[in-house]
Design a protein around this motif. Structure first.
Motif, PDB file in Angstrom:
ATOM      1  N   ALA A  20      11.877  -5.305  -0.159  1.00 29.26           N
ATOM      2  CA  ALA A  20      12.298  -4.167   0.553  1.00 29.26           C
ATOM      3  C   ALA A  20      10.875  -3.134   0.351  1.00 29.26           C
ATOM      4  O   ALA A  20      10.333  -2.619   1.095  1.00 29.26           O
ATOM      5  CB  ALA A  20      13.368  -3.334   0.392  1.00 29.26           C
ATOM      6  N   GLU A  21      10.587  -3.050  -1.003  1.00 25.47           N
ATOM      7  CA  GLU A  21       9.513  -2.278  -1.539  1.00 25.47           C
ATOM      8  C   GLU A  21       8.294  -2.540  -0.813  1.00 25.47           C
ATOM      9  O   GLU A  21       7.383  -1.944  -0.345  1.00 25.47           O
ATOM     10  CB  GLU A  21       9.399  -2.021  -3.007  1.00 25.47           C
ATOM     11  N   ARG A  23       7.778  -4.624   1.835  1.00 24.26           N
ATOM     12  CA  ARG A  23       7.697  -4.400   3.314  1.00 24.26           C
ATOM     13  C   ARG A  23       7.337  -3.214   3.602  1.00 24.26           C
ATOM     14  O   ARG A  23       6.492  -3.062   4.613  1.00 24.26           O
ATOM     15  CB  ARG A  23       9.141  -4.771   3.759  1.00 24.26           C
ATOM     16  N   ALA A  24       7.931  -2.005   2.788  1.00 22.82           N
ATOM     17  CA  ALA A  24       7.818  -0.752   3.325  1.00 22.82           C
ATOM     18  C   ALA A  24       6.335  -0.339   3.180  1.00 22.82           C
ATOM     19  O   ALA A  24       5.490   0.459   3.884  1.00 22.82           O
ATOM     20  CB  ALA A  24       8.576   0.245   2.454  1.00 22.82           C
ATOM     21  N   ALA A  27       4.188  -1.948   5.749  1.00 20.10           N
ATOM     22  CA  ALA A  27       4.288  -1.175   7.010  1.00 20.10           C
ATOM     23  C   ALA A  27       3.601  -0.020   7.220  1.00 20.10           C
ATOM     24  O   ALA A  27       3.030  -0.024   8.451  1.00 20.10           O
ATOM     25  CB  ALA A  27       5.882  -0.802   7.285  1.00 20.10           C
ATOM     26  N   GLU A  28       3.191   0.664   6.214  1.00 20.11           N
ATOM     27  CA  GLU A  28       2.360   1.955   6.141  1.00 20.11           C
ATOM     28  C   GLU A  28       0.950   1.357   6.030  1.00 20.11           C
ATOM     29  O   GLU A  28       0.141   1.669   6.913  1.00 20.11           O
ATOM     30  CB  GLU A  28       2.672   2.642   4.899  1.00 20.11           C
TER      31      GLU A  28
END
Length: 380
Positions: A20-21, A23-24, A27-28
């Motif tokens: 999750a880290e 992916r975040a 995404a940015e």
């Protein structure tokens, strides 16, 4: 006959938090990247992106802290690689150094070269290339002709290497060459590995342009290049054993089946759910992805347990290339006469159609790989 045992491997809760880290972050970082740019991720040479990964501790994740590593698990590293590749992140600048050069130096030059070179790799600042293949010898590494002759304090190297990805940006090249004579019946004798500073006098790097007119491959010419004794990796004459250990690292990762993923995603975006041909063809590709992921993850599990994954890794590479090369063919079958010129699907399809032939060359040709598999299973 030996069995090919790739056991299932499950990811724990810690890896899901890490996923999750990552992916975040992606995404940015990649929000301005088009699908066509993402399709070039594995050959995307963006050193600044590599440095950002280093700052987050996502390079050298499994390496000892004494070399700047983070002593995390092989499965945590696998999750980071998987997310980078699935997103089409530009990882080409650091990929070779992080995947295989760092581990090679840690294993075979723990006290001399690893302390000098590896911390820079973990920061995304030190880039390396691989000097294995040579002109006119194909995939036959035992036929290398580049030679090092002993001199005071070091070696004088003459020869050439080809298909050296990223050598025009790299600081060093790990080079397979001859330091001794061949022995009767053993062409692998006399091979060694040297670390060559690519800024040394006598080194010339020339681009090799692909069918797209783009440049990530190179030829490297070595003319009377001096390499100090400290830059010998491991033991003289042990080059074949070292390079085969290195190739096991090159063949096992998720990059061996994810290179065409951006085209698969583009097809999913364009697919007609009412069209049976679309549903069946894309569903079959999804099933092959799932099987290869389990195989590749199983190899990561072997690494985590300290096992030797050489033969399973070779199988993943062989079967992964078949999938990667099949995806452009499926795209042309389903959308070849329907796609809009200049669309995301069109641009990604054009790039991967021209890139895909190389996927069965990198890391060893299909014929070489299947010979290795047959030997490992006791079939030859």
């Amino acid at each position: 006959m030996q069995a090919l045992d790739i056991r299932p491997c499950r990811l724990d809760a810690k890896t899901q938090v890490l996923r999750a880290e990552v992916r975040a972050f992606l995404a940015e970082e990649l929000k301005q990247y088009s699908p066509a740019e993402r399709a070039k991720g594995l050959v995307g040479l963006v050193p600044e992106f590599s440095r950002k990964l280093g700052e987050r501790g996502w390079l050298g994740m499994t390496w000892p802290k004494r070399y700047g590593g983070h002593e995390r698990s092989a499965l945590e590293r696998y999750v980071v690689l998987e997310e980078l590749l699935a997103a089409g992140a530009p990882v080409g600048a650091h990929w070779v150094a992080e995947r295989q050069s760092g581990p090679l130096l840690i294993k075979f030059s723990a006290e001399v070269l690893a302390p000098q070179i590896v911390p820079g790799i973990t920061r995304g600042e030190t880039l390396l290339a691989i000097g294995m293949s040579e002109p006119d010898v194909g995939s036959d590494l035992a036929a290398v002709r580049t030679r090092a002759e002993k001199t005071d304090g070091g070696w004088i190297v003459n020869g050439s290497k080809v298909w050296t990805s990223g050598a025009h940006l790299a600081h060093y090249m790990i080079t397979l060459l001859r330091t001794g004579p061949k022995e009767e019946g053993d062409r692998r004798a006399g091979l060694s590995q040297l670390l060559i500073d690519l800024k040394s006098p006598g080194v010339t790097v020339r681009p090799v342009y692909n069918m797209l007119g783009e440049h990530d491959f190179n030829e490297v010419f070595l003319e009377n290049v001096f390499v100090p004794d400290d830059f010998v990796i491991g033991q003289l004459g042990n080059g074949w054993q070292q390079v085969t250990a290195e190739l096991a690292l090159e063949r096992s990762g998720p990059e061996r089946y994810l290179s065409s993923t951006q085209l698969y995603l583009a097809m999913l975006d364009e697919a007609d759910p009412q069209d049976t041909r679309h549903t069946v063809s894309l569903g079959r590709l999804a099933a092959r992805y799932a099987a290869l992921r389990q195989m590749s993850l199983g190899v990561a599990g072997m690494l985590a347990r300290g096992e030797n994954p050489a033969i399973p890794a070779t199988v993943v590479k062989d079967q992964g290339a078949l999938l990667e090369q099949a995806i452009p063919e499926v795209a042309h079958d389903l959308f070849g006469d329907q796609r809009e010129p200049g669309s995301d699907l069109d641009q990604v399809m054009r790039f991967l159609t021209q890139s895909a032939p190389s996927f069965s060359l990198r890391g060893g040709t299909r014929e070489i790989l299947r010979g290795i598999i047959a030997g490992g299973l006791g079939l030859r």
